[in-house]
Design an enzyme around this catalytic site. Structure first.
Site, PDB file in Angstrom:
ATOM      1  N   CYS A 196       0.818  -1.216   0.000  1.00 18.63           N
ATOM      2  CA  CYS A 196       0.000   0.000   0.000  1.00 18.63           C
ATOM      3  C   CYS A 196       0.849   1.263   0.000  1.00 18.63           C
ATOM      4  O   CYS A 196       0.326   2.369  -0.138  1.00 18.63           O
ATOM      5  CB  CYS A 196      -0.958  -0.007   1.173  1.00 18.63           C
ATOM      6  SG  CYS A 196      -2.106  -1.397   1.075  1.00 18.63           S
ATOM      7  N   HIS A 250      -8.908   3.531  -2.083  1.00 20.09           N
ATOM      8  CA  HIS A 250      -7.489   3.246  -1.966  1.00 20.09           C
ATOM      9  C   HIS A 250      -6.961   2.519  -3.200  1.00 20.09           C
ATOM     10  O   HIS A 250      -6.690   1.325  -3.151  1.00 20.09           O
ATOM     11  CB  HIS A 250      -7.245   2.426  -0.689  1.00 20.09           C
ATOM     12  CG  HIS A 250      -5.809   2.098  -0.427  1.00 20.09           C
ATOM     13  ND1 HIS A 250      -4.756   2.873  -0.885  1.00 20.09           N
ATOM     14  CD2 HIS A 250      -5.248   1.066   0.242  1.00 20.09           C
ATOM     15  CE1 HIS A 250      -3.627   2.313  -0.506  1.00 20.09           C
ATOM     16  NE2 HIS A 250      -3.886   1.224   0.172  1.00 20.09           N
TER      17      HIS A 250
END
Lengths: 399, 484
Positions: A85, A338
């Protein structure tokens, strides 16, 4: 040996960021072209002025061809990086180091991710062949482990814990409602958030970041060249990254109320930037609010609140848009979703707007009026006890 | 030289289906009482492992020279099922592990082969019995595992003749006295590979065919052992043909013999393993010097006679049958039962299909995957799950010893209920377990209600089938609440 840091040696002189959302009509190529050209325009340059490129993406393409093909890059170095991430931030970090080394004059860091083409709920990984013994739980479930552990350790009752989580989601949606680039641009009532169907543990749908597509890009050069491109550059104060022994799942001493990787990463970043009191010195922070308990724990790991007190600070509004230390003024992962590779650079984009006074009036943080010039971005990838963490500090002033 | 039962263990799965739930849903079928139901993550192999673990934890037993897995519902064909049990029980590499599977008579055959051997032989068995919704089989049958270790007690120098001689540290607790068999070729019950249920011929035909076979086998057994019905303290009559079982005492001339509790009211008829489960139950409460008679009806009749020894008084079952029957949870919804059995094709979550474990890493990490062994750092004592080469405490490299963790209990440090993860029976419960004496692992929690999970909960490990993908059964361990 030792972390030297590159404080004030590299500047950000242009940025671009797409709207984040379910871009059924736009491909990875389309988003890359939009973000890259927005960044070129922002810096007042042509693509051919850029000497090298860094791309962060988890799964939306392999190799430098992912951007050189659609952008028709003229035979330049393109590095494709992945660090879960934190992939977008990792592109930024490595691009900054390349400039600081003197190897290149002008570079671009770009992040992109296309999640909505998979047709699945939540994130989808590409499984590595294994022995089938890894515990099959999803990302929300992994991060939901924080909530009962935190509540137990600090004596926060279950209802209050839910209120804290709800407050974080409510705050981020409030901010996102004031951001035309956000995936979700409307406020959500606390009642709706708290009453949403459960996904994992205490986490309801609104405690989870969305799933979206997006891209963001930054143009970097040596600090002394910054004013060739803009009157208001941002300077890189610190770039920190930690990848640890992943001890949490092995070691009973880990109590699921902190990210050791983040605490270590933040300490490194503050040292590089010369920040001694982050709560006082940082004007705003863009943090990795993948799930509401994550943001809660990050407030302590990043030094914004004392251990065991962040839950109260959240309820008190410390991290609200008009609070003492605004966190995720752009709406965060909560409002943006995201798209993995893009998120880190999207965070940087908000610092770009806020520190340069370009954020819309209704979203402008008040902390900069007090002369604060520093902003922090933070990503983590993985899960509690075994993650990678990135933190950067950028500022609008040299020194 | 006494040969006979050295150890035993039964496994009754946690879930029970109330037979009335079948009638409530379908308007017919069902009946009274409950049947035991293997959870969605259990099969004949996993239940055989659990039965074997109960056996091995009941007493010090000799290491078997052979392991026979037996079942009428083996999870694999071609691939040996017994090897997973061999690995899960952490038996030595030179132990023959093989299957005796397929028919309802298989288990009896495996036990008979073990008795006729000279070495210690472990028979581990399991059966998952289904029937079409609303059928008699669905309600009457049940799921269970059982394990029995057969060995020979040889005289040890200096030992008296009183039965205190031991083999590998364990005495025979029920001596095999002999038995008899009768075989008949007729169509009673059959099932093609791949079928989810059996078919049966008209039951009166089977009853007529079994009668003379029972008589022959019983007579044969009494003749060879020079015993009579009057000598027998308890008879266990088992098989899948309920009507023939009911008339068997009369057919065999043993109507006067006390009949063992047949358990079908609480767990159902566990098919090929039911006789062993009932035998385990009888042994749980047997006194020294009792003669037990096991009569199994399956394509013939097999009779085995055992006499309990003084040693049975010292045998401490790790988990009794009665205790497991008592601990069952009869709250299982019929729709859930049908889903687990594949009769109800439910909408899965919008998530990728599960992938099978890959063969090379599974083989490389067999100690971990099947035997649940961690590694302990010799210098700091830190336990690592899964095994690591570099210590998380201090960083010592390759200074580790494998440590068996399957029988170690633990405490929940934190937990979650995952409503998004793929599971054949959502939601998935995940718990972070801190094991007694060190070591941590994040595990699925099975046979548990999401509402009962809490920090501090005590759990134990259980061998399960995590999922099946591409025809590969992914066996590994889960945690389960300690309820006693």
């Amino acid at each position: 040996m030792g972390q030297q840091g590159i404080k004030d040696r590299v500047a950000i002189v242009g940025m671009g960021c797409t709207k984040f959302g379910e871009h059924w009509e736009r491909s990875v190529d389309d988003m890359v072209i939009e973000a890259a050209h927005a960044a070129y325009d922002s810096a007042g340059i042509e693509q051919d002025d850029v000497d090298a490129f860094w791309l962060g993406t988890l799964g939306s393409g392999t190799s430098g061809l992912t951007i050189s093909r659609p952008l028709k890059i003229d035979y330049k170095p393109v590095t494709r990086v992945e660090n879960m991430c934190a992939s977008g931030s990792e592109a930024f970090r490595n691009a900054a180091y390349a400039v600081a080394s003197g190897a290149f004059d002008l570079v671009m860091a770009i992040g992109v991710e296309k999640l909505k083409d998979s047709g699945m709920s939540g994130l989808v990984g590409s499984p590595i062949p294994d022995d089938g013994t890894a515990t099959n739980i999803t990302a929300p479930a992994s991060f939901s482990l924080l909530a009962p552990a935190y509540a137990e350790k600090y004596g926060v009752d279950s209802d209050t814990m839910k209120d804290v989580m709800t407050r974080i989601a409510w705050k981020n949606h409030y901010n996102g409602a004031r951001n035309p680039r956000a995936q979700f641009q409307k406020e959500v009532s606390k009642e709706t958030i708290a009453g949403a169907p459960l996904i994992a543990g205490q986490l309801g749908v609104f405690d989870c970041s969305g799933v979206s597509d997006g891209s963001a890009a930054a143009i970097l050069c040596r600090a002394e060249d910054a004013h060739k491109y803009t009157d208001n550059p941002l300077y890189v104060k610190a770039l920190a990254f930690t990848s640890g022994p992943a001890a949490g799942p092995l070691d009973p001493e880990y109590d699921y109320t902190t990210f050791n990787e983040v605490a270590r990463c933040a300490a490194d970043a503050y040292e590089q930037a010369g920040v001694t009191n982050p709560r006082e010195e940082i004007a705003m922070a863009e943090v990795h609010d993948c799930f509401t308990p994550t943001e809660l724990v990050l407030m302590e790991d990043l030094g914004f609140a004392e251990r065991g007190t962040a839950w109260q600070e959240v309820l008190d509004g410390t991290f609200d848009l008009d609070g003492e230390l605004p966190v995720n003024p752009d709406g965060g992962l909560k409002s943006f979703g995201h798209p993995i590779g893009a998120s880190g650079l999207r965070m940087l984009f908000e610092c770009w707007l806020q520190l340069r006074g370009e954020a819309p009036e209704e979203r402008t943080i008040r902390s900069i009026e007090k002369g604060k010039t520093l902003a922090l971005t933070h990503n983590l990838g993985g899960r509690p006890g075994e993650c990678v963490s990135f933190a950067s500090v950028v500022g609008s002033e040299i020194g | 030289m006494k040969r006979g039962i050295v150890g035993y263990g039964a496994y009754i799965p946690y879930h029970r289906l109330q037979r009335s739930a079948i009638k409530d849903a379908l308007g017919g079928g069902g009946g009274r009482g409950t049947r035991a139901v293997a959870s969605y993550d259990e099969d004949a192999v996993s239940m055989a492992v659990e039965a074997g673990r109960h056996l091995l934890r009941s007493s010090e037993t000799p290491t078997p020279a052979a392991l026979y897995f037996s079942s009428a519902t083996p999870p694999y064909l071609d691939k040996t099922n017994a090897t997973a049990i061999h690995a899960a029980l952490d038996l030595p590499g030179d132990v023959l592990a093989t299957d005796m599977v397929g028919s309802a008579r298989s288990v009896t055959g495996a036990v008979s082969a073990a008795l006729h051997d000279r070495r210690p032989v472990l028979v581990a068995a399991g059966d998952v019995r289904s029937g079409r919704p609303g059928s008699g089989d669905e309600a009457a049958l049940g799921d269970a595992g059982a394990a029995i270790l057969i060995g020979t007690e040889s005289q040890v120098a200096g030992a008296g003749a009183g039965g205190d001689a031991e083999v590998g540290g364990a005495p025979v607790i029920a001596e095999w006295l002999g038995g008899g068999s009768a075989t008949g070729e007729f169509l009673d019950r059959w099932r093609q590979p791949g079928w989810d249920y059996s078919r049966v011929w008209e039951e009166r035909f089977g009853e007529a065919m079994y009668g003379p076979l029972v008589a022959d086998a019983v007579n044969d057994a009494f003749k060879s052992t020079e015993l009579s019905a009057a000598d027998v303290d308890l008879a266990i009559v088992s098989g899948l043909h309920a009507r023939a079982i009911r008339s068997a005492p009369r057919s065999g001339g043993i109507s006067a013999v006390p009949m063992a509790e047949d358990l079908t009211g609480s767990i159902g008829n566990a098919g090929s393993v039911h006789g062993l489960v009932a035998l385990c139950n009888a042994l749980d409460s047997a006194q020294p010097g009792q003669i037990l008679m096991l009569v199994v009806l399956a394509d013939g009749c097999d009779v085995m006679l055992f006499r309990t020894t003084d040693a049975i008084a010292d045998y401490r079952p790790h988990a009794t049958v009665a205790g497991q029957v008592e601990e069952g949870n009869d709250g299982l919804a019929y729709a859930t039962f049908l889903t687990w059995r594949g009769f109800l094709d439910r909408e899965p979550p919008r998530r990728p299909d599960p992938v099978p474990p890959a063969a090379p890493p599974s083989a490389r990490r067999s100690d971990w995957k099947f035997a649940f062994k961690g590694s302990r750092d010799r210098s700091t004592g830190a336990v690592h799950l899964p095994p690591q080469r570099v210590s998380v405490k201090g960083g010592a490299v390759d200074d580790m010893e494998l440590v068996p963790m399957a029988n170690i209990e633990g405490t929940v440090a934190t937990y979650t209920i995952d409503r998004l993860a793929y599971s054949p029976s959502p939601p998935t419960i995940a718990v972070v377990i801190d094991f007694d004496g060190g070591g941590r692992f994040t595990s699925e929690l099975t046979d548990a209600d999401p509402d009962e999970v809490e920090i501090g909960m005590r759990v134990a490990m259980t061998f399960r089938r995590m999922l099946t993908a591409d025809g590969v059964h992914n066996y590994f361990w889960k945690a389960t609440p300690i309820r006693h």
